[in-house]
Motif scaffolding. Structure first.
Motif, PDB file in Angstrom:
ATOM      1  N   ARG A 120       0.914  -1.401  -0.038  1.00 47.98           N
ATOM      2  CA  ARG A 120      -0.054   0.070   0.265  1.00 47.98           C
ATOM      3  C   ARG A 120       0.713   1.360   0.135  1.00 47.98           C
ATOM      4  NH1 ARG A 120      -4.175  -1.320   4.959  1.00 47.98           N
ATOM      5  NH2 ARG A 120      -5.012  -3.324   4.040  1.00 47.98           N
ATOM      6  N   LYS A 121       0.359   2.218  -0.606  1.00 53.01           N
ATOM      7  CA  LYS A 121       1.038   3.528  -0.696  1.00 53.01           C
ATOM      8  C   LYS A 121       1.004   4.238   0.532  1.00 53.01           C
ATOM      9  CE  LYS A 121       0.387   4.340  -5.404  1.00 53.01           C
ATOM     10  NZ  LYS A 121       1.081   4.095  -6.353  1.00 53.01           N
ATOM     11  N   THR A 122       0.190   3.986   1.567  1.00 55.55           N
ATOM     12  CA  THR A 122       0.105   4.682   2.693  1.00 55.55           C
ATOM     13  C   THR A 122       0.985   3.701   4.073  1.00 55.55           C
ATOM     14  OG1 THR A 122      -1.869   3.485   3.522  1.00 55.55           O
ATOM     15  CG2 THR A 122      -1.876   5.897   2.435  1.00 55.55           C
ATOM     16  N   GLU A 123       1.590   4.359   4.806  1.00 54.75           N
ATOM     17  CA  GLU A 123       2.254   3.655   5.984  1.00 54.75           C
ATOM     18  C   GLU A 123       1.281   3.100   6.857  1.00 54.75           C
ATOM     19  OE1 GLU A 123       5.946   3.158   7.808  1.00 54.75           O
ATOM     20  OE2 GLU A 123       5.723   3.918   5.712  1.00 54.75           O
ATOM     21  N   THR A 124       1.657   1.512   7.127  1.00 54.60           N
ATOM     22  CA  THR A 124       0.631   0.971   8.003  1.00 54.60           C
ATOM     23  C   THR A 124       1.578   0.237   9.175  1.00 54.60           C
ATOM     24  OG1 THR A 124       1.190  -1.204   7.049  1.00 54.60           O
ATOM     25  CG2 THR A 124      -0.745   0.219   6.023  1.00 54.60           C
ATOM     26  N   PRO A 125       1.071  -0.178  10.313  1.00 52.14           N
ATOM     27  CA  PRO A 125       1.740  -0.742  11.474  1.00 52.14           C
ATOM     28  C   PRO A 125       2.799  -1.922  10.849  1.00 52.14           C
ATOM     29  CG  PRO A 125      -0.362  -0.448  12.055  1.00 52.14           C
ATOM     30  CD  PRO A 125      -0.298  -0.124  10.623  1.00 52.14           C
ATOM     31  N   PHE A 126       2.571  -2.521   9.656  1.00 56.09           N
ATOM     32  CA  PHE A 126       3.278  -3.441   9.136  1.00 56.09           C
ATOM     33  C   PHE A 126       4.332  -3.268   8.205  1.00 56.09           C
ATOM     34  CE2 PHE A 126      -1.139  -5.071  10.208  1.00 56.09           C
ATOM     35  CZ  PHE A 126      -0.932  -5.990  11.171  1.00 56.09           C
ATOM     36  N   SER A 127       4.255  -1.949   7.671  1.00 56.35           N
ATOM     37  CA  SER A 127       5.304  -1.655   6.615  1.00 56.35           C
ATOM     38  C   SER A 127       6.848  -1.992   6.800  1.00 56.35           C
ATOM     39  CB  SER A 127       4.962  -0.047   6.366  1.00 56.35           C
ATOM     40  OG  SER A 127       3.744   0.020   5.996  1.00 56.35           O
ATOM     41  N   ASP A 128       7.295  -1.593   7.956  1.00 57.91           N
ATOM     42  CA  ASP A 128       8.534  -1.864   8.512  1.00 57.91           C
ATOM     43  C   ASP A 128       8.959  -3.341   8.384  1.00 57.91           C
ATOM     44  OD1 ASP A 128       9.027   0.871   8.481  1.00 57.91           O
ATOM     45  OD2 ASP A 128       8.855   0.938  10.645  1.00 57.91           O
ATOM     46  N   MET A 129       7.867  -3.904   8.899  1.00 57.64           N
ATOM     47  CA  MET A 129       8.103  -5.656   9.134  1.00 57.64           C
ATOM     48  C   MET A 129       8.306  -6.291   7.472  1.00 57.64           C
ATOM     49  SD  MET A 129       5.806  -8.826  10.247  1.00 57.64           S
ATOM     50  CE  MET A 129       4.572  -8.170   8.875  1.00 57.64           C
ATOM     51  N   TRP A 130       7.327  -5.638   6.586  1.00 56.59           N
ATOM     52  CA  TRP A 130       7.289  -6.406   5.273  1.00 56.59           C
ATOM     53  C   TRP A 130       8.353  -5.928   4.655  1.00 56.59           C
ATOM     54  CZ3 TRP A 130       4.552 -10.201   5.112  1.00 56.59           C
ATOM     55  CH2 TRP A 130       3.412 -10.440   5.644  1.00 56.59           C
TER      56      TRP A 130
END
Length: 141
Positions: free
Chosen positions: A95-105
């Motif tokens: 996704r283009k927006t930051e999520t709580p999972f972004s860094d992990m992915w």
């Protein structure tokens, strides 16, 4: 990481060529039979791999395909990126927006890239042969 059937077949074809004696061309039909790849599809894949400098071909009755470079100098990552394009081997679309999972992915993607970029076809062949030889049955009495 998801890769296409085309990339999977490309990896199988290069692995098959890596398992053959160096310098001996292998016929497309033989690779297709051993790896259970449709021959027409394999022809297209090998033509692409030839353009990418992974394999070379020899014409004639004794012709066929062989690795263009040593198996220990071809990584899984470079083949996947060549077949799929550089964006695909980086990981799944985000996704283009930051999520709580972004860094992990992002860390997962880096870990996958690290593994496929450090694994050569010689490494795979060595591991596979060791695994196959480990379970050789002995029928002596």
């Amino acid at each position: 990481m998801n890769i296409s059937v085309k990339a999977e077949y490309a990896l199988q074809a290069i692995f098959d060529l890596a398992a053959q004696p160096p310098g001996e061309p292998v016929k497309i039909a033989d690779i297709a039979h051993r790896e259970k790849i449709p021959q027409k599809f394999l022809e297209l894949i090998l033509a692409g791999l030839k353009q990418g400098g992974f394999v070379e071909s020899r014409r004639g009755a004794e012709g066929g395909y062989l690795l263009a470079r040593a198996a220990d100098s071809i990584t899984i990552g470079e083949v996947v990126r060549f077949v799929e394009g550089p964006h695909q081997a980086k990981g799944r679309a985000r996704r283009k927006t930051e999520t709580p999972f972004s860094d992990m992915w992002e860390r997962v993607d880096r870990a996958v890239s690290d593994v496929i970029d450090r694994t050569t076809f010689a490494d795979l062949l060595r591991t596979w042969n060791e695994k196959q030889n480990k379970f050789v049955l002995n029928w002596e009495i």
